[in-house]
Design a protein around this motif. Structure first.
Motif, short mmCIF file in Angstrom:
data_model
loop_
_atom_site.label_atom_id
_atom_site.label_comp_id
_atom_site.label_asym_id
_atom_site.label_seq_id
_atom_site.Cartn_x
_atom_site.Cartn_y
_atom_site.Cartn_z
N ILE B 238 0.89 -1.36 -0.08
CA ILE B 238 0.09 0.08 0.03
C ILE B 238 0.77 1.14 0.17
CG2 ILE B 238 -1.77 1.50 1.12
CD1 ILE B 238 -2.97 -1.20 2.21
N VAL B 239 1.79 1.24 0.85
CA VAL B 239 2.74 2.43 0.92
C VAL B 239 3.67 2.85 -0.30
CG1 VAL B 239 4.70 3.41 2.31
CG2 VAL B 239 2.98 2.01 3.56
N ILE B 450 -13.55 6.70 0.69
CA ILE B 450 -12.54 5.60 -0.09
C ILE B 450 -12.58 4.65 1.08
CG2 ILE B 450 -11.51 7.04 -1.18
CD1 ILE B 450 -9.10 6.44 0.94
N LEU B 451 -12.85 4.99 2.41
CA LEU B 451 -12.59 3.72 3.51
C LEU B 451 -13.54 2.76 3.41
CD1 LEU B 451 -11.66 6.02 6.59
CD2 LEU B 451 -10.04 4.62 5.27
N THR B 452 -14.88 2.98 2.83
CA THR B 452 -16.20 2.18 2.77
C THR B 452 -16.43 1.88 1.30
OG1 THR B 452 -17.37 4.23 2.93
CG2 THR B 452 -17.00 2.78 4.78
N ASN B 453 -15.90 2.57 0.28
CA ASN B 453 -16.70 2.37 -1.07
C ASN B 453 -15.60 1.63 -2.01
OD1 ASN B 453 -14.49 4.01 -1.92
ND2 ASN B 453 -15.78 5.80 -2.59
N LEU B 457 -9.04 -0.85 -2.20
CA LEU B 457 -8.82 -1.93 -2.96
C LEU B 457 -7.90 -1.50 -4.16
CD1 LEU B 457 -12.20 -3.98 -2.65
CD2 LEU B 457 -9.88 -4.55 -1.81
N LYS B 458 -7.82 -0.21 -4.42
CA LYS B 458 -7.06 0.16 -5.37
C LYS B 458 -5.56 0.42 -5.15
CE LYS B 458 -10.72 3.48 -7.27
NZ LYS B 458 -10.86 4.97 -7.03
N LEU B 466 -6.22 -7.30 2.94
CA LEU B 466 -6.29 -6.25 3.75
C LEU B 466 -6.98 -6.60 5.07
CD1 LEU B 466 -8.13 -3.26 1.30
CD2 LEU B 466 -6.05 -3.16 2.59
N TRP B 467 -7.71 -7.75 5.00
CA TRP B 467 -8.25 -8.12 6.44
C TRP B 467 -7.07 -8.72 7.17
CZ3 TRP B 467 -12.24 -6.94 8.90
CH2 TRP B 467 -13.43 -6.44 8.37
#
Lengths: 75, 532
Positions: B238-239, B450-453, B457-458, B466-467
């Motif tokens: 992610i980073v 972006i935290l919920t939509n 995932l991008k 992520l989980w």
């Protein structure tokens, strides 16, 4: 000892200097306190404190600080 | 040889076996040979630098030790005929003599570090300056590969030399034993930076095999590998995505990436230290603590007391104290009192050296402007913290804000974490202007959706990853909270039933196998601090 207590209480009125015998080891005095304290000690007792004297054992208690002062006065 | 590689596990196994099979008297010799094999495998040419430091520091230490012994004997005889002033002059004269040995040794060793680490940076910036001034001069630039652990072993050996100079202890008279002190393979890669009076004796004594110690060591190594492979290397994806494409991912993505970078850096560095500490423990050696749950710190100074503890302590003992207690800064303090009043004047011998320390900590991390900016950022926060400490305390008393409660403690931890995370943006962004752009974008384009939509995932990880990242970070947080409340995890675990213990061990091993992030040929990514 009286002068030393006065300096210490002025520096950190919130610390119990009579009871606490682990002033540095317990984190009560940090490096900023030590530098301020040394500045005061040099003025009050006409001594020179070097970086080599800055070890926890020399600052953990009032007695240890007094012993350091006396040793440096003798040197 | 990365700590998380199979080669390292095999190396450690062979090292420990040969160490414990060697007759007690020669165990330290085996350890030295093992260290040198480890270092040689990292690159034969690097070895020259390690040898140069070993030899120069050893002989300088020896010389200082001999001088001190002679001086002590001479002073004991002459003392009775000297008055206070003469004694002072004697001391000062001897200090000058000692400095003639200390300073060349320091210049030589820091010189090697400076040339290898900073010559490229200085050259590039000087050339840019010459071009601006149209001077028509261009310095040829050479970049060097940094020898493994050079910052760490240089700092460790310099600390030894300064301590001998200060007559804190006698120098080591055996060259091979001194060589062992600065080459211990688990810690030479990325620390912790050891002190001679704590580490040397442990390395020289014949440590016996202890099943209990091996068990604790292996547990710590597993925990370290979990932090590195499951958390840090997953967070890295992610980073790298967000900071690699600052124009694409602005706004909330920056905040998410900054938080995840904090997790990555801690998992990476403290994971590596745990593996080093665990490996040393197997051999019967206790390394110094380098982390104490830094993200639970309540202030920036508190954070720096908990993060990379041995580096902070090094700068405190060998830079901060000598500077702030020097005659120059004592005078600055006295003059400052006259000019700025008692409060600020007293603080000057603390504030200026503190700023210098953070400038140095910044460039220690790397030869780039962003690291200098990072140093100034932290220095400024600490200086502001000191300056406003008393006024803020008075203000809070007036406003009757309770400070002895959970909500205040939580606020302090959160505030510190946010400040730390902002600092991490500076070091992780490609440059100083990029970090300013990212911070600006974070404020301007805030979009919590972006935290919920599905926006997260991008960033290169799928839902499952992520989980795993979230869950493993929560495990890390829970363990940290338990440790913060005084519970010793490994000791507590050893008191549990056999079945429960094995469930935990197997869960740790399987989570490493199933969820560890491995690249091609199962090589995990390099440790970040290995590069320093």
């Amino acid at each position: 000892m009286e002068t030393l207590m006065k300096i210490l209480v002025e520096l950190r009125p919130d610390v119990d200097f009579e009871e606490n015998k682990e002033l540095v080891d317990s984190g009560e005095l940090d490096s900023f306190d030590i530098v301020s304290l040394v500045g005061e000690l040099c003025d009050a007792y006409d001594i020179e404190v070097g970086a080599e004297d800055i070890v926890p054992e020399n600052f953990n208690s009032v007695e240890a600080i007094m012993a350091l002062v006396e040793r440096l006065q003798e040197d | 040889m990365a700590f998380t590689s199979v080669q390292f596990v095999v190396f450690l196994l062979l090292a420990a076996t040969s160490y414990f099979l060697t007759p007690k008297r020669y165990r330290w010799v085996t350890l030295l040979i093992v260290n040198y094999i480890f270092y040689f495998m990292a690159g034969a040419w690097y070895f020259i630098y390690l040898l140069a430091t070993t030899i120069t520091i050893y002989f300088a230490g020896l010389k200082l030790g001999n001088m001190a012994a002679k001086n002590k004997a001479a002073f004991a005889v002459a003392k009775k005929d000297l008055d206070k002033e003469q004694k002072k002059a004697w001391k000062s004269n001897f200090t000058k003599k000692k400095r003639r040995v200390l300073i060349p040794a320091l210049l030589f060793n820091f010189g090697i570090l400076a040339v290898l680490k900073y010559s490229g940076f200085v050259g590039i910036n000087l050339n840019a300056l010459f071009a601006k001034l149209s001077m028509g001069v261009e310095i040829p630039i050479r970049s060097f590969l940094l020898p493994l652990g050079i910052s760490f072993y240089t700092f460790q050996s310099v600390a030894y030399l300064i301590d001998v100079y200060r007559e804190k202890y006698e120098p080591e008279r055996n060259l091979a034993k001194f060589a062992l002190f600065i080459s211990f393979f688990p810690q030479i890669v990325q620390g912790p930076i050891g002190r001679f009076n704590d580490l040397a004796e442990q390395l020289y004594r014949p440590n016996s095999f202890s099943f209990e110690r091996v068990k604790f060591g292996v547990q710590l190594m597993l925990w370290g590998a979990f932090k590195k492979l499951v958390i840090a290397d997953r967070a890295k994806v992610i980073v790298d995505t967000v900071f690699g494409f600052p124009e694409t991912f602005g706004g909330t993505y920056v905040a998410v990436a900054a938080v995840i970078y904090c997790i990555q850096l801690y998992g990476d560095f403290s994971g590596g230290i745990d593996i080093a500490t665990g490996a040393a423990q197997i051999l019967g050696i206790q390394l110094e603590k380098n982390f104490e749950r830094p993200y639970l710190a309540t202030s920036i100074p508190d954070f720096w007391r908990r993060w990379h503890i041995t580096l902070g302590a090094w700068f405190r003992d060998y830079v901060f104290y000598p500077l702030s207690l020097s005659k120059f800064f004592m005078k600055v303090g006295k003059k400052g009192r006259k000019v700025f009043g008692n409060y600020i004047g007293k603080l000057l011998p603390v504030l200026i050296p503190q700023f210098i320390v953070f400038f140095l900590i910044g460039i220690w991390h790397g030869a780039e402007w962003k690291y200098i900016a990072f140093g100034f950022y932290n220095g400024t926060l600490i200086v502001l913290g000191i300056l406003f400490d008393q006024p803020l305390k008075k203000l809070m008393e007036k406003l009757q804000i309770k400070t002895e409660c959970f909500s205040w403690h939580f606020f302090q931890v959160l505030r510190t974490f946010i400040l730390v995370a902002l600092g991490k943006i500076i070091t992780r962004a490609p440059g100083v202007s990029a970090s300013a752009y990212l911070m600006h974008s974070m404020v301007r384009n805030w979009d919590a959706d972006i935290l919920t939509n599905g926006g997260l995932l991008k960033l290169g990880l799928d839902t499952q990853d992520l989980w795993v990242l979230l869950f493993s970070t929560l495990v890390l947080l829970c363990i940290s909270l338990l440790q913060e409340s005084g519970i010793q995890i490994r000791e507590a675990l050893s008191k549990q039933n056999l079945l429960f213990r094995w469930i935990i061990y197997l869960a740790a091993i399987f989570s490493l196998i199933l969820f560890g992030v491995y690249g091609l040929n199962y090589n995990a990514s390099d440790f970040i601090y290995r590069g320093f």
